[in-house]
Write an enzyme that holds these catalytic residues in place. Structure first.
Site, mmCIF file in Angstrom:
data_model
loop_
_atom_site.group_PDB
_atom_site.id
_atom_site.type_symbol
_atom_site.label_atom_id
_atom_site.label_comp_id
_atom_site.label_asym_id
_atom_site.label_seq_id
_atom_site.Cartn_x
_atom_site.Cartn_y
_atom_site.Cartn_z
ATOM 1 C CG LEU A 28 61.358 53.780 35.188
ATOM 2 C CD1 LEU A 28 62.649 54.417 35.682
ATOM 3 C CD2 LEU A 28 61.338 53.756 33.658
ATOM 4 N N GLY A 29 59.422 49.571 36.578
ATOM 5 C CA GLY A 29 59.615 48.172 36.954
ATOM 6 C C GLY A 29 60.717 47.993 37.966
ATOM 7 C CG ASP A 84 54.781 47.051 43.098
ATOM 8 O OD1 ASP A 84 54.792 46.546 41.966
ATOM 9 O OD2 ASP A 84 54.875 48.272 43.297
ATOM 10 C CB CYS A 391 35.488 36.437 44.395
ATOM 11 S SG CYS A 391 35.036 37.037 46.025
ATOM 12 C CG LEU A 392 30.831 39.738 41.259
ATOM 13 C CD1 LEU A 392 29.748 39.880 42.309
ATOM 14 C CD2 LEU A 392 31.122 41.098 40.631
ATOM 15 C CG HIS A 515 40.023 36.331 45.293
ATOM 16 N ND1 HIS A 515 39.654 36.955 44.127
ATOM 17 C CD2 HIS A 515 39.216 36.831 46.248
ATOM 18 C CE1 HIS A 515 38.667 37.804 44.373
ATOM 19 N NE2 HIS A 515 38.390 37.749 45.657
ATOM 20 C CD GLU A 517 42.227 35.755 41.954
ATOM 21 O OE1 GLU A 517 41.772 34.615 42.149
ATOM 22 O OE2 GLU A 517 41.519 36.775 42.043
HETATM 23 N N1 GLN Z 1 31.227 41.833 45.908
HETATM 24 C C1 GLN Z 1 31.260 40.474 46.317
HETATM 25 C C2 GLN Z 1 31.249 40.328 47.835
HETATM 26 O O1 GLN Z 1 31.485 41.263 48.541
HETATM 27 C C3 GLN Z 1 32.452 39.740 45.702
HETATM 28 C C4 GLN Z 1 33.763 40.277 46.159
HETATM 29 C C5 GLN Z 1 34.903 39.904 45.227
HETATM 30 O O2 GLN Z 1 34.692 39.512 44.099
HETATM 31 N N2 GLN Z 1 36.129 40.065 45.687
HETATM 32 O O3 GLN Z 1 31.032 39.266 48.359
#
Ligand code: GLN
Length: 557
Positions: A28-29, A84, A391-392, A515, A517
């Protein structure tokens, strides 16, 4: 050996606690409602923090499947937590630690460790009081040093797993002066077929709360529209609270507008009065207003971004969606994210990318979809399409370059193909030993050194940046020289770890091993995302400053 003694909090510090429970159904947020209320208290001059309780038995969210639970959010300290917490960090503009995510796994593990160490002196160890004491201790410790602590109990009242927590909150309220604790219950108010707002589900769920010994002070009704006064009166009568303590939480076009709505309803004022904090609060006219300015800024531009991932679920990439919104607030651009399944690109379906202004390849684990991600990288690189690899996504950009520019046939990450002839992504040599011992993932905040006169330097406007990580594999140092011979530049490094890559002859091609983000906020967007949208706004085929070419491409599944 005895375990560490539990520290004790001094209640005379006068902290205020808002306990948030949910009724009728999950999703429900209530987290957003809580975070929005917290934001308004922060605007009024108070230090606000939050605790999310997840009543599952997992110790943390690290091993959870994003398709079931949404993304694993990563904190500064490396904690892998429920998404969250990301909302709390974004709404409250704070950095939280792992201690702000209480799980049943963590609590029981600690209590059992203490029992094994003999700390309970031969007593029978029980849910009440030992587990409930540990829950209360955790809440008080997380709240130290702040004025108000929001405590959200995940799930719905009545769930078996949530019971010890509700009991702990009941005891907690009993131990505190009345003006220090406020119970908020968020429930659903659906419409009947003939358009009537129905309060029965709310009545039942409040009955359930009361049977546990808790009495809500505030009820927030999630409804498509605002609650009518007759609906509020009915809820008040049946649930034994004043009508002024019933608030609406109607659907809004953007979650970032919820604080504005909560303010309109006067929930923040109600909380301040109940907590006897009005005198300390900044007068209304002097409260911080940036939030409103940021989230309601005009958007004259439209940007279409392809997200090439594995999970067709917005929550699985929540922080990326939010980061794009934050960058959009900054640049006056409305961002539409088009989901592209990496699997679909594997058969050479580049058409999926033909109509977008930018491409993101997000993080991930495991082989599935990697060839499609590599294909997306190739398309973006060859077609001058603004690209951000996270990352990946960064690692796949390295693999793509190795294969298609350096001619290293079958190059791959050792994570995907153990015996690849060219493991351009691998575990660092010094990590192999650690790998054998189990502790392997590189988590949390680490500093990257940025090369001057690079795109990365222009983005961060600094010679370093500190961002959050969650990975095991890295660019293999044996290949550094070969890469840098061509136009791929590693513009950010941490020792012999490559952290940022860019292509010199491309309008915007950036990959980050970290990351970004996770640290983006409304009003303080993440530089690589702002750069991506700037690149998109200047991209091929766009008339700058003209919103005419905004025709929406169909979301591809
Ligand atoms: N699987 C990759 C690693 O372990 C990238 C991990 C990811 O994208 N968070 O390095």
């Amino acid at each position: 050996m005895p375990t560490e003694p539990d520290t004790h909090y001094d209640p005379s510090l006068g902290k205020k606690f808002i306990f948030v429970t949910g009724g009728v159904m999950s999703g429900l947020g209530k987290g957003i409602t809580a975070a929005s209320t917290g934001r308004l208290l922060k605007n009024a001059g108070f230090d606000v923090t939050a605790v999310k309780i997840d009543p599952y038995l997992n110790v943390d969210a690290g091993t959870m499947n994003p398709f079931q639970h949404g993304e694993v959010y990563v904190l500064k300290d490396g904690g892998e937590v429920d998404l969250d917490l990301g909302n709390y960090e974004r709404f409250l503009d704070i950095d939280m630690s792992s201690d702000h995510n209480i799980t049943t796994g963590k609590t029981y593990q600690h209590v059992i460790e203490k029992e094994r160490a003999g700390d309970y002196l031969g007593k029978t160890v029980q849910i009440i009081p030992h587990v409930t004491d540990d829950i209360k201790r955790r809440i008080r410790e997380a709240a130290q040093g702040t004025d108000v602590c929001l405590v959200e109990v995940g799930g719905t009242v009545g769930d078996i797993e949530g019971m010890p927590y509700l009991e702990a909150l009941r005891q907690f309220a009993h131990e505190e002066p009345e003006e220090n604790v406020l119970f908020v219950h968020v429930t659903l108010v659906p419409y009947s077929k003939n358009g009537e707002q129905k309060t029965k589900p709310t009545q039942h769920s409040v009955k359930e709360v009361r049977s546990i010994g808790l009495q809500p002070d505030v009820i927030v009704g999630r409804c498509e529209d605002r609650l009518e006064s007759a609906t509020k009166e009915k809820i008040a009568l049946f649930c034994d609270i004043p009508t002024e303590a019933v608030f609406s939480n109607p659907d809004v076009e953007d979650v970032y507008h919820v604080p504005l709505m909560v303010e309109d309803e006067g929930l923040d004022q109600f909380v301040l009065e109940r907590f006897e904090m009005e005198e300390e609060a900044l007068p209304r006219g002097q409260r911080a207003n940036e939030w409103r300015e940021v989230v309601t800024a005009e958007k004259d531009e439209q940007v279409d971004v392809a997200l090439v991932g594995k999970y067709d679920l917005e929550d699985a990439y929540m922080s990326i969606h939010e980061s794009l919104k934050h960058a959009g607030f900054e640049l006056g651009a409305d961002v539409t994210v088009h989901w592209v399944s990496a699997g679909d690109l594997e058969d050479g379906h580049d058409g999926e990318l033909a109509d977008v202004d930018a491409v993101i390849v997000p993080g991930g684990f495991g082989m599935r979809g990697t060839e499609g991600k590599i294909e997306a990288v190739r398309y973006a690189r060859e077609n001058d399409l603004p690209f951000l690899g996270l990352c990946l996504g960064f690692q796949m950009a390295v693999v793509e370059y190795a294969r298609n520019v350096l001619g290293l046939e079958d190059a791959h990450s050792a994570e995907m193909v153990e015996d690849t002839p060219h493991p351009v992504i691998d575990i660092l040599p010094e990590q192999y030993e650690v790998e054998d011992m189990g502790g392997t993932m590189r988590l949390g905040e680490h500093t990257t050194v940025i090369e001057p006169e690079t795109l990365a330097y222009d983005l961060y406007e600094d010679t370093s940046c500190t961002e959050r990580h969650r990975h095991r594999y890295e660019v293999n140092p044996e290949y550094f020289d070969q890469f840098e011979d061509e136009d791929l530049v590693f513009s950010g490094t941490a020792g012999n770890r490559m952290e940022i890559l860019e292509h010199e002859n491309h309008p915007y091609f950036v990959g980050t091993q970290f990351h970004p983000e996770y640290s983006s906020r409304p009003g303080n967007p993440s530089p690589p995302f702002v750069g991506l949208l700037e690149g998109a706004l200047e991209g091929p085929g766009r008339e700058t400053g003209d919103a005419a070419d905004t025709e929406e491409t169909e979301v591809t599944h």
